[in-house]
Design a protein around this motif. Structure first.
Motif, PDB file in Angstrom:
ATOM      1  N   MET A 290       0.862  -1.186   0.000  1.00  0.00           N
ATOM      2  CA  MET A 290       0.000   0.000   0.000  1.00  0.00           C
ATOM      3  C   MET A 290       0.902   1.241   0.000  1.00  0.00           C
ATOM      4  O   MET A 290       1.011   1.969   0.977  1.00  0.00           O
ATOM      5  CB  MET A 290      -0.912  -0.029   1.234  1.00  0.00           C
ATOM      6  CG  MET A 290      -2.047   0.975   1.225  1.00  0.00           C
ATOM      7  SD  MET A 290      -3.091   0.759   2.688  1.00  0.00           S
ATOM      8  CE  MET A 290      -4.235   2.137   2.459  1.00  0.00           C
ATOM      9  N   LEU A 291       1.588   1.433  -1.130  1.00  0.00           N
ATOM     10  CA  LEU A 291       2.606   2.479  -1.237  1.00  0.00           C
ATOM     11  C   LEU A 291       2.458   3.262  -2.536  1.00  0.00           C
ATOM     12  O   LEU A 291       2.021   2.713  -3.551  1.00  0.00           O
ATOM     13  CB  LEU A 291       4.011   1.852  -1.213  1.00  0.00           C
ATOM     14  CG  LEU A 291       4.446   1.121   0.051  1.00  0.00           C
ATOM     15  CD1 LEU A 291       5.748   0.371  -0.202  1.00  0.00           C
ATOM     16  CD2 LEU A 291       4.630   2.115   1.203  1.00  0.00           C
TER      17      LEU A 291
ATOM     18  N   THR B 129      -2.566  -2.514  -3.547  1.00  0.00           N
ATOM     19  CA  THR B 129      -3.503  -1.790  -2.686  1.00  0.00           C
ATOM     20  C   THR B 129      -3.330  -0.290  -2.856  1.00  0.00           C
ATOM     21  O   THR B 129      -2.236   0.239  -2.643  1.00  0.00           O
ATOM     22  CB  THR B 129      -3.286  -2.171  -1.201  1.00  0.00           C
ATOM     23  OG1 THR B 129      -3.243  -3.600  -1.091  1.00  0.00           O
ATOM     24  CG2 THR B 129      -4.401  -1.632  -0.326  1.00  0.00           C
TER      25      THR B 129
ATOM     26  N   PRO C 271      -3.201   3.407  -1.947  1.00  0.00           N
ATOM     27  CA  PRO C 271      -3.018   4.137  -0.681  1.00  0.00           C
ATOM     28  C   PRO C 271      -4.172   5.080  -0.343  1.00  0.00           C
ATOM     29  O   PRO C 271      -4.269   5.537   0.797  1.00  0.00           O
ATOM     30  CB  PRO C 271      -1.724   4.932  -0.913  1.00  0.00           C
ATOM     31  CG  PRO C 271      -1.025   4.240  -2.018  1.00  0.00           C
ATOM     32  CD  PRO C 271      -2.103   3.680  -2.890  1.00  0.00           C
TER      33      PRO C 271
ATOM     34  N   LEU D  24     -10.668  -0.944   2.420  1.00  0.00           N
ATOM     35  CA  LEU D  24      -9.585  -1.784   2.924  1.00  0.00           C
ATOM     36  C   LEU D  24     -10.114  -3.067   3.554  1.00  0.00           C
ATOM     37  O   LEU D  24      -9.514  -4.137   3.412  1.00  0.00           O
ATOM     38  CB  LEU D  24      -8.745  -1.024   3.950  1.00  0.00           C
ATOM     39  CG  LEU D  24      -7.815   0.061   3.408  1.00  0.00           C
ATOM     40  CD1 LEU D  24      -7.139   0.802   4.552  1.00  0.00           C
ATOM     41  CD2 LEU D  24      -6.759  -0.536   2.480  1.00  0.00           C
TER      42      LEU D  24
ATOM     43  N   VAL E 264       1.139  -6.506   5.376  1.00  0.00           N
ATOM     44  CA  VAL E 264       1.053  -5.339   4.496  1.00  0.00           C
ATOM     45  C   VAL E 264       2.257  -4.432   4.705  1.00  0.00           C
ATOM     46  O   VAL E 264       2.706  -4.215   5.833  1.00  0.00           O
ATOM     47  CB  VAL E 264      -0.270  -4.561   4.726  1.00  0.00           C
ATOM     48  CG1 VAL E 264      -0.392  -4.051   6.149  1.00  0.00           C
ATOM     49  CG2 VAL E 264      -0.391  -3.395   3.738  1.00  0.00           C
TER      50      VAL E 264
ATOM     51  N   CYS F 217       3.063  -0.663   4.142  1.00  0.00           N
ATOM     52  CA  CYS F 217       2.260   0.532   3.868  1.00  0.00           C
ATOM     53  C   CYS F 217       3.015   1.814   4.201  1.00  0.00           C
ATOM     54  O   CYS F 217       4.004   1.808   4.951  1.00  0.00           O
ATOM     55  CB  CYS F 217       0.932   0.487   4.629  1.00  0.00           C
ATOM     56  SG  CYS F 217       1.069   0.658   6.416  1.00  0.00           S
TER      57      CYS F 217
ATOM     58  N   VAL G 268      -0.748   6.324   5.948  1.00  0.00           N
ATOM     59  CA  VAL G 268      -2.013   5.595   5.853  1.00  0.00           C
ATOM     60  C   VAL G 268      -2.189   4.610   7.009  1.00  0.00           C
ATOM     61  O   VAL G 268      -3.220   3.928   7.098  1.00  0.00           O
ATOM     62  CB  VAL G 268      -2.149   4.842   4.505  1.00  0.00           C
ATOM     63  CG1 VAL G 268      -1.912   5.773   3.339  1.00  0.00           C
ATOM     64  CG2 VAL G 268      -1.212   3.642   4.427  1.00  0.00           C
ATOM     65  N   TYR G 269      -1.206   4.533   7.891  1.00  0.00           N
ATOM     66  CA  TYR G 269      -1.276   3.558   8.982  1.00  0.00           C
ATOM     67  C   TYR G 269      -2.560   3.653   9.814  1.00  0.00           C
ATOM     68  O   TYR G 269      -3.148   2.609  10.145  1.00  0.00           O
ATOM     69  CB  TYR G 269      -0.049   3.665   9.888  1.00  0.00           C
ATOM     70  CG  TYR G 269      -0.185   2.827  11.143  1.00  0.00           C
ATOM     71  CD1 TYR G 269      -0.299   1.436  11.057  1.00  0.00           C
ATOM     72  CD2 TYR G 269      -0.251   3.417  12.408  1.00  0.00           C
ATOM     73  CE1 TYR G 269      -0.462   0.665  12.204  1.00  0.00           C
ATOM     74  CE2 TYR G 269      -0.417   2.647  13.547  1.00  0.00           C
ATOM     75  CZ  TYR G 269      -0.524   1.272  13.445  1.00  0.00           C
ATOM     76  OH  TYR G 269      -0.703   0.513  14.566  1.00  0.00           O
TER      77      TYR G 269
ATOM     78  N   VAL H 119      -5.150   1.562   8.191  1.00  0.00           N
ATOM     79  CA  VAL H 119      -4.828   0.129   8.249  1.00  0.00           C
ATOM     80  C   VAL H 119      -5.069  -0.399   9.660  1.00  0.00           C
ATOM     81  O   VAL H 119      -5.638  -1.480   9.852  1.00  0.00           O
ATOM     82  CB  VAL H 119      -3.369  -0.119   7.812  1.00  0.00           C
ATOM     83  CG1 VAL H 119      -3.004  -1.591   7.962  1.00  0.00           C
ATOM     84  CG2 VAL H 119      -3.146   0.340   6.374  1.00  0.00           C
TER      85      VAL H 119
ATOM     86  N   ILE I 296       2.264  -5.546  10.133  1.00  0.00           N
ATOM     87  CA  ILE I 296       2.203  -4.272   9.412  1.00  0.00           C
ATOM     88  C   ILE I 296       3.595  -3.655   9.442  1.00  0.00           C
ATOM     89  O   ILE I 296       4.187  -3.479  10.520  1.00  0.00           O
ATOM     90  CB  ILE I 296       1.193  -3.302  10.057  1.00  0.00           C
ATOM     91  CG1 ILE I 296      -0.220  -3.916  10.064  1.00  0.00           C
ATOM     92  CG2 ILE I 296       1.180  -1.962   9.312  1.00  0.00           C
ATOM     93  CD1 ILE I 296      -1.222  -3.128  10.892  1.00  0.00           C
TER      94      ILE I 296
ATOM     95  N   THR J 129       5.707  -0.306   8.154  1.00  0.00           N
ATOM     96  CA  THR J 129       5.526   1.041   7.609  1.00  0.00           C
ATOM     97  C   THR J 129       6.837   1.606   7.073  1.00  0.00           C
ATOM     98  O   THR J 129       7.920   1.273   7.549  1.00  0.00           O
ATOM     99  CB  THR J 129       4.977   2.011   8.671  1.00  0.00           C
ATOM    100  OG1 THR J 129       5.921   2.117   9.736  1.00  0.00           O
ATOM    101  CG2 THR J 129       3.642   1.540   9.215  1.00  0.00           C
TER     102      THR J 129
END
Length: 557
Positions: A79-80, A103, A105, A112, A124, A126, A130-131, A134, A146, A148
Motif C-alpha cells: 500500500m505504497l 492496494t 493508498p 480496505l 502489508v 504501507c 495511511v497507517y 490500516v 504491518i 511502515t
C-alpha cells in the motif's frame, strides 16, 4: 495466427507471433542484475539505486518474509505510492513465493476491509501516512504484520533531513507514530534484521503473481488473477512494440502509480526487463514532472491524457527541453486528438493511444509507434492477440458495425479471485468480454466508442459521451471535459458536460451551446453545462465519471 486484416500494418520489425521466455517476473530482475549490475535501476528525487542494490534489497525483503513463515501462494499487500520501497517490496514478495496484492493508498477503511478480507493478505507494507486506516481494520481482517515506511526513507540524506521542514512550510501531511506503543515495525528495521542472501523464486510461470483489484466502478472490486506468464507476455509484447529502444539505454518516467496495472507492467516491469532506469514520481505534480523531465531526460513516458494535457498547458512548457522523449503510450482514458498533435509538436516524439484493462495485464491494442497510427483509434491488437467486435448474442459483426470489443491472448487473466461465477461472465472460451462498445474498420484498426454502461439514451437516441467530449476538447477554451447522462423527465436522460476552462479564459454557456450545435447533431448537444475548477481524478490521472454520477444521484436523493 490467422491472416488478420491488421497484420499488414505491423512494421517489418514486429512479428505477429513472438517467442515468450519461460520466466517468472522475478527472473527479469535477476537477469538484468547479472548483466547490468552497476546500471542505475531507480531514481527518486536524487537518490539512485543500481540493479545490484535493488536485487539485494529485494532479497532482504524475501528473506524477512520467509522468516515470518511466508510460503508459496501466500498473499502480501503493498500500500505504497511510487517509491523505491514499492519496487523492492514487490520483487521481494515474488522471490519469497508470495502473491502481490496491489492496494491503493487512497483506500478508505470500508474499501480496505473488503480488500484484505477478500485477498486473505495477512501482511502489508504501507506508507506511514495511511497507517491509521490500516490500524482501524487490522483486527477485523486478521492482519498479522504491518510494516511502515515513509517518503523520506527513499530520499538522499540531505533531502531526508529537510523533508519535515519542507512539509511544515507547505502544510503537507505529517504523521507521528509512537512505535513503542504500536504493534508494527518499520520496513527499515524489518530489512535490517533480514539476510541479503539470494533467494530462488519457487513459483512456476503459470502461478498467480499479482492480485490486481479492479476500480470497483461496477459493483464490488474484484481481484484479477494475473499469472507470471500473463505479465511476462505483456512485457515481451511491449518490448517488441518499442523496437527502436535499446536495452540498457532507456529512462522510463513513472508518474502513473505502480499499484495500477498500467504503471506496474508498462513502467516498472518493462524497466526491469529492459534494463532501463525507472524515474519515480509519487504523485501527479506538474511542476515536479516538468523539472524531472528537464533533469532526468526520460525517453519513454507512459501516461494518461491528463498528464500530457498538464504539460501542454504548463506556463513554462516552451522553456523546458522535452526533446529526450522518444515515445509515449497513452492509456486509461480516450486521448483527445488535439492533445496528441500538440504534444508531438512540442517534444518531437511520438504519442500513441493504446488500450487495455486490468484483466489483460493490461495492454490488448495499440497504435504502432513508428508505423501507421490512426487518430481516434486504439490501434491494432498486439502480437499473438486476437480481437473482434460482437453483438449481444456473441456473434461477430462486420467491420464498421458497433458492438462489444472482446480479446484473446497470452496476457489475458486467469480469472477473478474466488469468483468463478463472475469469471464465467467475463471469460468465455478464452475470450475476454471488455464491456467496451466499439467497432473495427476495414484495416483492422479498433475504435472504442464508450463503455456499455456509459451510453446515454436521450429521447430514444443512443449518445456516446466520447463523441461529445472530442468536439468540446477541440474548443480553444476547454482544458478538461467529461460528459454524462443525467435524469430528465421528458427525454429519460439528457446530456450534461462538466468543463474546466484554461487559465485566463472565459466563455458563456450560450457560446458553448452555439459551438456544439455547429459540430454535433442536435440530440447530442449538451443541455446542461457546469463549469468547475477541477474534475475528480484517480491516481492514474483518469477522470472519474462515476464520482460525478454519484454526485448527481445524491442531488436526486
Amino acid at each position: 495466427m490467422p491472416n488478420n486484416p491488421w497484420n499488414k500494418f505491423y512494421p517489418t520489425e514486429i512479428q505477429p507471433h513472438l517467442d515468450y521466455p519461460d520466466y517468472r517476473i522475478s527472473d527479469y530482475l535477476k537477469l538484468t542484475a547479472e548483466q547490468f549490475p552497476n546500471h542505475k535501476a531507480i531514481h527518486f528525487f536524487g537518490k539512485e539505486l543500481t540493479f545490484q542494490e535493488l536485487i539485494t534489497r529485494s532479497y532482504q525483503v524475501a528473506n524477512g518474509l520467509k522468516d515470518l513463515g511466508v510460503k508459496k501462494g501466500d498473499r502480501v499487500a503493498i500500500m505504497l505510492p511510487n517509491t523505491p520501497q514499492f519496487v523492492y517490496c514487490y520483487f521481494g514478495i515474488l522471490f519469497a513465493g508470495g502473491i502481490v496484492v496491489q492496494t491503493n493508498p487512497l483506500y478508505v477503511e470500508r474499501e480496505l476491509e473488503h480488500h484484505f478480507s477478500d485477498s486473505g493478505a495477512k501482511i502489508v507494507f504501507c506508507l506511514d501516512l495511511v497507517y491509521p486506516r490500516v490500524k482501524a481494520v487490522k483486527e477485523k481482517v486478521g492482519l498479522e504484520h504491518i510494516f511502515t515506511t515513509s517518503i523520506p526513507d527513499g530520499l538522499p540524506p540531505l533531502k531526508k533531513m529537510l523533508y519535515p521542514l519542507v512539509q511544515k512550510i507547505k502544510k503537507g501531511p505529517t504523521v507521528d507514530i509512537d512505535y513503542s506503543k504500536e504493534p508494527i515495525q518499520t520496513l527499515h528495521q524489518f530489512m535490517e534484521n533480514a539476510k541479503s542472501t539470494p533467494v530462488e523464486d519457487p513459483n512456476n510461470p503459470e502461478d498467480v503473481a499479482v492480485l490486481q483489484y479492479t476500480g470497483g466502478t461496477t459493483g464490488t472490486p474484484k481481484g484479477v488473477m494475473l499469472t507470471h506468464k500473463n505479465l511476462v507476455a505483456n512485457v515481451t509484447q511491449c518490448q517488441a512494440w518499442a523496437y527502436k529502444t535499446e536495452r540498457g539505454e532507456e529512462t522510463v518516467l513513472a508518474v502513473v502509480p505502480l499499484f495500477h496495472v498500467y504503471g506496474m507492467t508498462i513502467c516498472m516491469l518493462f524497466a526491469a526487463a529492459h534494463a532501463a532506469k525507472l524515474v519515480l514520481i509519487p504523485k501527479f505534480d506538474i511542476d515536479v514532472m516538468m523539472k524531472t523531465i528537464k533533469t532526468q531526460r526520460p525517453t519513454f513516458f507512459p501516461g494518461a491524457p491528463t498528464l500530457y494535457q498538464g504539460i501542454i498547458n504548463h506556463p513554462k512548457v516552451t522553456e523546458t527541453d522535452l526533446s529526450s522523449i522518444k515515445f509515449c503510450i497513452s492509456g486509461s482514458a480516450p486521448l483527445p486528438l488535439t492533445t496528441q498533435a500538440k504534444f508531438e509538436e512540442l517534444t518531437g516524439g511520438k504519442l500513441v493511444e493504446g488500450y487495455g484493462l486490468s484483466e489483460s495485464s493490461p495492454v490488448i491494442c495499440g497504435n504502432p509507434v513508428w508505423g501507421k497510427s490512426v487518430n481516434g483509434s486504439i490501434g491494432i491488437p498486439w502480437p499473438d492477440t486476437e480481437c473482434k467486435v460482437v453483438n449481444p448474442e456473441g456473434e461477430e459483426v462486420k467491420s464498421g458495425e458497433l458492438g462489444e470489443i472482446i480479446g484473446k491472448g497470452p496476457q489475458i487473466m486467469k480469472g477473478y479471485w474466488n469468483k468463478p461465477e463472475e469469471t464465467a461472465v467475463t471469460l468465455k472460451d478464452g475470450w475476454l468480454y471488455t464491456g467496451d462498445m466499439g467497432y473495427m474498420d476495414e484495416n483492422g484498426y479498433f475504435y472504442v466508442v464508450d463503455r456499455k454502461k456509459d451510453l446515454i439514451i436521450a429521447g430514444g437516441y443512443n449518445i456516446y459521451p466520447r463523441d461529445v467530449e472530442e468536439v468540446l476538447y477541440e474548443h480553444p477554451v476547454v482544458k478538461e471535459v467529461i460528459v454524462l447522462g443525467v435524469p430528465d423527465e421528458y427525454r429519460g436522460e439528457t446530456v450534461k458536460a462538466y468543463i474546466v476552462k484554461k487559465e485566463g479564459f472565459t466563455i458563456s454557456e450560450e457560446a458553448l451551446d452555439q459551438y456544439c450545435r455547429s459540430k454535433l447533431a442536435a440530440y447530442k448537444v449538451p443541455r446542461i453545462y457546469e463549469f468547475r475548477d477541477e474534475l475528480p481524478k484517480s491516481m492514474v490521472g483518469k477522470i472519474l465519471r462515476r464520482k460525478l454520477k454519484e454526485e448527481e444521484e445524491e442531488k436526486l436523493a
